[in-house]
Design an enzyme around this catalytic site. Structure first.
Site, PDB file in Angstrom:
ATOM      1  N   TYR A  72       0.837  -1.206   0.000  1.00  0.00           N
ATOM      2  CA  TYR A  72       0.000   0.000   0.000  1.00  0.00           C
ATOM      3  C   TYR A  72       0.869   1.253   0.000  1.00  0.00           C
ATOM      4  O   TYR A  72       0.626   2.198  -0.737  1.00  0.00           O
ATOM      5  CB  TYR A  72      -0.918  -0.002   1.229  1.00  0.00           C
ATOM      6  CG  TYR A  72      -1.964   1.088   1.188  1.00  0.00           C
ATOM      7  CD1 TYR A  72      -3.247   0.816   0.708  1.00  0.00           C
ATOM      8  CD2 TYR A  72      -1.676   2.380   1.621  1.00  0.00           C
ATOM      9  CE1 TYR A  72      -4.201   1.809   0.651  1.00  0.00           C
ATOM     10  CE2 TYR A  72      -2.644   3.384   1.559  1.00  0.00           C
ATOM     11  CZ  TYR A  72      -3.900   3.101   1.076  1.00  0.00           C
ATOM     12  OH  TYR A  72      -4.846   4.083   1.017  1.00  0.00           O
ATOM     13  N   PHE A 124      -7.249  19.782 -24.978  1.00  0.00           N
ATOM     14  CA  PHE A 124      -7.877  18.483 -25.200  1.00  0.00           C
ATOM     15  C   PHE A 124      -9.269  18.461 -24.558  1.00  0.00           C
ATOM     16  O   PHE A 124      -9.538  19.250 -23.654  1.00  0.00           O
ATOM     17  CB  PHE A 124      -6.977  17.395 -24.587  1.00  0.00           C
ATOM     18  CG  PHE A 124      -7.478  16.012 -24.832  1.00  0.00           C
ATOM     19  CD1 PHE A 124      -7.507  15.487 -26.122  1.00  0.00           C
ATOM     20  CD2 PHE A 124      -7.941  15.220 -23.788  1.00  0.00           C
ATOM     21  CE1 PHE A 124      -7.980  14.206 -26.342  1.00  0.00           C
ATOM     22  CE2 PHE A 124      -8.410  13.937 -24.014  1.00  0.00           C
ATOM     23  CZ  PHE A 124      -8.438  13.425 -25.293  1.00  0.00           C
ATOM     24  N   ASP A 125     -10.155  17.568 -25.014  1.00  0.00           N
ATOM     25  CA  ASP A 125     -11.550  17.619 -24.546  1.00  0.00           C
ATOM     26  C   ASP A 125     -11.708  17.441 -23.030  1.00  0.00           C
ATOM     27  O   ASP A 125     -12.478  18.166 -22.395  1.00  0.00           O
ATOM     28  CB  ASP A 125     -12.468  16.657 -25.328  1.00  0.00           C
ATOM     29  CG  ASP A 125     -12.016  15.209 -25.301  1.00  0.00           C
ATOM     30  OD1 ASP A 125     -10.923  14.945 -24.776  1.00  0.00           O
ATOM     31  OD2 ASP A 125     -12.748  14.338 -25.801  1.00  0.00           O
ATOM     32  N   ASP A 215       0.608  19.556 -20.999  1.00  0.00           N
ATOM     33  CA  ASP A 215      -0.255  18.387 -21.111  1.00  0.00           C
ATOM     34  C   ASP A 215       0.589  17.433 -21.944  1.00  0.00           C
ATOM     35  O   ASP A 215       0.695  17.567 -23.156  1.00  0.00           O
ATOM     36  CB  ASP A 215      -1.568  18.768 -21.792  1.00  0.00           C
ATOM     37  CG  ASP A 215      -2.493  17.571 -21.960  1.00  0.00           C
ATOM     38  OD1 ASP A 215      -2.029  16.431 -21.781  1.00  0.00           O
ATOM     39  OD2 ASP A 215      -3.671  17.776 -22.284  1.00  0.00           O
ATOM     40  N   ALA A 217       0.821  14.131 -22.738  1.00  0.00           N
ATOM     41  CA  ALA A 217       0.448  12.776 -23.193  1.00  0.00           C
ATOM     42  C   ALA A 217       1.373  12.240 -24.292  1.00  0.00           C
ATOM     43  O   ALA A 217       1.727  11.071 -24.288  1.00  0.00           O
ATOM     44  CB  ALA A 217      -1.001  12.771 -23.667  1.00  0.00           C
ATOM     45  N   LYS A 258      -0.823   6.964 -23.533  1.00  0.00           N
ATOM     46  CA  LYS A 258      -0.328   7.350 -24.854  1.00  0.00           C
ATOM     47  C   LYS A 258       1.158   6.982 -24.945  1.00  0.00           C
ATOM     48  O   LYS A 258       1.482   5.830 -25.134  1.00  0.00           O
ATOM     49  CB  LYS A 258      -0.536   8.854 -25.089  1.00  0.00           C
ATOM     50  CG  LYS A 258      -1.849   9.416 -24.562  1.00  0.00           C
ATOM     51  CD  LYS A 258      -3.062   8.973 -25.348  1.00  0.00           C
ATOM     52  CE  LYS A 258      -4.392   9.333 -24.701  1.00  0.00           C
ATOM     53  NZ  LYS A 258      -4.579  10.687 -24.231  1.00  0.00           N
ATOM     54  N   HIS A 450     -20.082  13.853 -26.769  1.00  0.00           N
ATOM     55  CA  HIS A 450     -19.744  12.931 -27.860  1.00  0.00           C
ATOM     56  C   HIS A 450     -19.646  11.470 -27.433  1.00  0.00           C
ATOM     57  O   HIS A 450     -19.889  10.579 -28.223  1.00  0.00           O
ATOM     58  CB  HIS A 450     -18.438  13.368 -28.533  1.00  0.00           C
ATOM     59  CG  HIS A 450     -17.283  13.484 -27.589  1.00  0.00           C
ATOM     60  ND1 HIS A 450     -17.196  14.481 -26.644  1.00  0.00           N
ATOM     61  CD2 HIS A 450     -16.178  12.716 -27.427  1.00  0.00           C
ATOM     62  CE1 HIS A 450     -16.082  14.324 -25.957  1.00  0.00           C
ATOM     63  NE2 HIS A 450     -15.447  13.266 -26.411  1.00  0.00           N
TER      64      HIS A 450
HETATM   65  C1  LIG Z   1      -5.761  11.395 -23.604  1.00  0.00           C
HETATM   66  C2  LIG Z   1      -5.433  12.771 -23.286  1.00  0.00           C
HETATM   67  C3  LIG Z   1      -5.800  13.335 -22.049  1.00  0.00           C
HETATM   68  C4  LIG Z   1      -6.631  12.608 -21.024  1.00  0.00           C
HETATM   69  O1  LIG Z   1      -6.043  11.428 -20.626  1.00  0.00           O
HETATM   70  P1  LIG Z   1      -6.856  10.108 -20.212  1.00  0.00           P
HETATM   71  O2  LIG Z   1      -5.787   9.159 -19.834  1.00  0.00           O
HETATM   72  O3  LIG Z   1      -7.660   9.679 -21.403  1.00  0.00           O
HETATM   73  O4  LIG Z   1      -7.735  10.464 -19.066  1.00  0.00           O
HETATM   74  C5  LIG Z   1      -5.405  14.633 -21.804  1.00  0.00           C
HETATM   75  N1  LIG Z   1      -4.738  15.348 -22.719  1.00  0.00           N
HETATM   76  C6  LIG Z   1      -4.377  14.840 -23.910  1.00  0.00           C
HETATM   77  C7  LIG Z   1      -3.607  15.673 -24.879  1.00  0.00           C
HETATM   78  C8  LIG Z   1      -4.725  13.549 -24.236  1.00  0.00           C
HETATM   79  O5  LIG Z   1      -4.396  13.057 -25.445  1.00  0.00           O
END
Ligand SMILES: *Cc1c(COP(=O)(O)O)cnc(C)c1O
Length: 458
Positions: A72, A124-125, A215, A217, A258, A450
Site C-alpha cells: 500500500y 484536449f476535450d 499536457d 500525453a 499514450k 460525444h
Molecule cells: C488522452 C489525453 C488526455 C486525457 O487522458 P486520459 O488518460 O484519457 O484520461 C489529456 N490530454 C491529452 C492531450 C490527451 O491526449
C-alpha cells in the site's frame, strides 16, 4: 539494392479480429445510434477510435507486471517509476493517478477557480471539460496556420505569442490559473510544438508570473518531431530533447496511456514542493495514497518501463513512420488530410471530403459512419459533436476544423492494415458526391456529449 525499412520488433502474441459483413455492420451501427463509442469491439475490424491505452506492451513491460510490488505504501514499483520520472523529465516531484484526466482533476483542483482563464494550444476535450466544469474558460491561442489543413507548417501545435500575451494583458493576474502547452497538440491534428516555441512561451509566462504546464500525453512523439524538423536538434537524442523540453515548464499532467505505452495510468510531475504538497491532498482524496494513486503496483512498473521504451528513437521512428505511411497513401488517392501527418493519427479534412453534407448534420461524424459501413474501421469525429455547445448560449460550436481522426494504436497493426484503411477511404472518396445527408441529434449529455450522444439519419 537498398534495404527497405522494417520494424525493430517481432510479434509474440496474436489477437484474432473478426471480419464482419456490410449487412451486419448496417444493423450494428443503427443499434449503436450511429455513435461509434456504442459499438462492441468484436463489431470492429480495425479499431482507430483512439491510441489511448490500446498499445501493445513489450515483453519487458509484461515482466514488470509480474514484478509489481503491491504494498500500500512505499511500493518498490513506485520507486522505480519515481526514479524514471526524475531521470527522464528532470522533475523532482510526482503523483501517480489512474489516467490523464485524473491528473487534470487533481492539479486543477489546486489551481483553477471560478471565472479564471486558462490559455493554451487547442485544449484536449477532458482538459477543457475540467476547466469549464470549474466555471473557468479555456482560451485557444494556437497559431492560425493550424486551421489550414493543406498548408505545410512543421509545428502546427505552436502557440501564437501575441494571442497569449493579449490574454495575459487583458486579464488580472489572479484570474489566470496557468498556461497549458499540449505536446503534441491532439486537437489540431497531433501536431508538434517546437522547442523554440516552448522556450518563448515559458519566457512569456515567467515575465507575467504565470505557471506553465505541459499536457504531456505525447511528449516523446513531440521530441521526435523536434529532432527531425528543428534546426540544431538533429544530433541530440530523444531523451536529451525531452529533458530540455521539460526544463522550460513548471510541471506536467500525463496520460500514460499514450506515449508510455501502458493500458492504464497517468501522473502529475512538478518542480515546486509547495504545489506538490497542495496537490497531494487532492490526490489522496480522489486517487489514492501518494505511492499508488489509483494504480496497482504492477501498473506503476509497466509504466516506468514504457517511459523508457517510448523515448527510444528506433521505436518512435517505426511508430511515427507508420502514421506517415498511412498519410502518404491517402494523399496519393487525393484525399484531403491535415498536412503534415501528426504523430499518433492521420486527420482527414471532412469539410473538404463531404462538402455536400451540411455542417449542421455533422460532416466528420457522417464520414466516420461511412467508413465503418464500408470496411468495419472505427475512427472518431473531431468536429462539431466533440466541440460541444457553448456553455452559456447552449448553441452548437462549429469549429474551424471538422476532422475525422484515424488514431493508430502503438505496435498493434501492420502496414497491410494501413493499406486496407486507405483503400476503404478511397472507395468512399470516389462516391463522395452522392453523400448529401448526415445526422441529427436524438439525445445528448450536458457536457462531453460525444461519448454518449444518440443520433439518427437526417
Ligand atoms: C488522452 C489525453 C488526455 C486525457 O487522458 P486520459 O488518460 O484519457 O484520461 C489529456 N490530454 C491529452 C492531450 C490527451 O491526449
Amino acid at each position: 539494392m537498398e534495404l527497405p525499412y522494417a520494424e525493430p520488433y517481432k510479434i509474440k502474441v496474436v489477437e484474432p479480429i473478426y471480419r464482419s459483413s456490410a449487412k451486419e455492420r448496417e444493423q450494428w451501427i443503427k443499434k449503436a445510434r450511429y455513435n461509434l463509442f456504442n459499438l462492441q469491439s468484436d463489431q470492429v475490424f480495425i479499431d482507430l477510435l483512439t491510441d489511448s491505452g490500446t498499445g501493445a506492451m513489450s515483453q519487458y513491460q509484461w515482466s514488470e507486471i509480474m514484478l509489481g510490488d503491491e504494498s500500500y505504501a512505499g511500493s518498490l514499483s513506485f520507486l522505480k517509476l519515481k526514479n524514471t520520472i526524475t531521470d527522464l523529465l528532470g522533475m523532482p516531484y510526482f503523483l501517480p493517478t489512474h489516467q490523464g484526466r485524473a491528473a487534470e482533476n487533481v492539479l486543477f483542483s489546486t489551481l483553477i477557480k471560478e471565472n479564471d482563464v486558462v490559455p493554451g494550444n487547442s485544449h484536449f476535450d477532458t482538459t477543457k471539460g475540467h476547466i469549464e466544469y470549474r466555471r473557468a474558460r479555456a482560451v485557444d491561442c494556437t497559431i492560425d496556420e493550424a486551421c489550414h489543413t493543406s498548408q505545410f507548417h512543421p509545428f502546427k501545435g505552436n502557440i501564437d505569442l501575441e494571442k497569449l500575451e493579449a490574454v495575459f494583458k487583458n486579464n488580472p493576474k489572479e484570474n489566470i490559473s496557468l498556461c497549458i502547452i499540449t505536446v503534441t497538440c491532439n486537437t489540431s491534428g497531433g501536431q508538434p510544438v517546437s522547442m523554440e516555441n516552448i522556450r518563448d512561451v515559458s519566457a512569456l509566462c515567467k515575465r507575467y508570473g504565470i505557471l506553465c504546464i505541459f499536457d504531456a500525453a505525447r511528449f516523446a512523439e513531440n521530441a521526435y518531431f523536434i529532432k527531425t524538423r528543428e534546426k540544431g536538434y538533429e544530433n541530440k537524442t530523444i531523451r536529451e530533447i525531452v529533458k530540455e523540453m521539460f526544463s522550460y515548464v513548471d510541471g506536467a499532467t500525463m496520460s500514460s496511456k499514450k506515449d508510455a505505452i501502458v493500458n492504464i495510468g497517468g501522473f502529475i510531475a512538478l518542480r515546486d514542493k509547495a504545489l506538490f504538497d497542495k496537490a497531494s491532498v487532492f490526490n489522496i482524496m480522489y486517487e489514492g495514497y501518494l505511492t499508488y494513486g489509483g494504480l496497482a503496483g504492477r501498473d506503476l512498473g509497466a509504466l516506468a518501463q514504457g517511459l523508457m521504451e517510448g523515448t527510444e528513437f528506433d521505436y518512435l521512428e517505426a511508430r511515427i513512420g507508420q502514421v506517415a505511411y498511412l498519410g502518404e497513401k491517402l494523399r496519393s488517392y487525393g484525399i484531403p488530410i491535415q498536412e503534415p501527418t501528426g504523430g499518433h493519427a492521420v486527420f482527414v479534412d471532412a469539410k473538404k471530403f463531404l462538402p455536400n453534407v451540411p455542417k449542421e448534420e455533422f460532416q466528420a461524424q457522417t464520414l466516420a459512419v461511412e467508413l465503418y459501413l464500408e470496411a468495419g474501421v472505427r475512427s472518431v469525429e473531431i468536429g462539431t459533436l466533440l466541440a460541444d455547445r457553448n456553455p452559456i448560449t447552449r448553441e452548437n460550436r462549429y469549429p474551424v476544423l471538422e476532422l475525422l481522426r484515424l488514431a493508430i494504436p502503438r505496435r498493434v497493426y501492420t502496414n497491410n492494415h494501413m493499406d486496407y484503411i486507405a483503400a476503404a477511404l478511397a472507395n468512399i472518396w470516389e462516391r463522395r458526391e452522392s453523400i448529401t445527408r448526415g445526422f441529427k441529434i436524438v439525445s445528448e449529455a450536458p457536457i462531453m456529449r460525444h461519448f454518449t450522444i444518440e443520433l439518427e439519419r437526417a
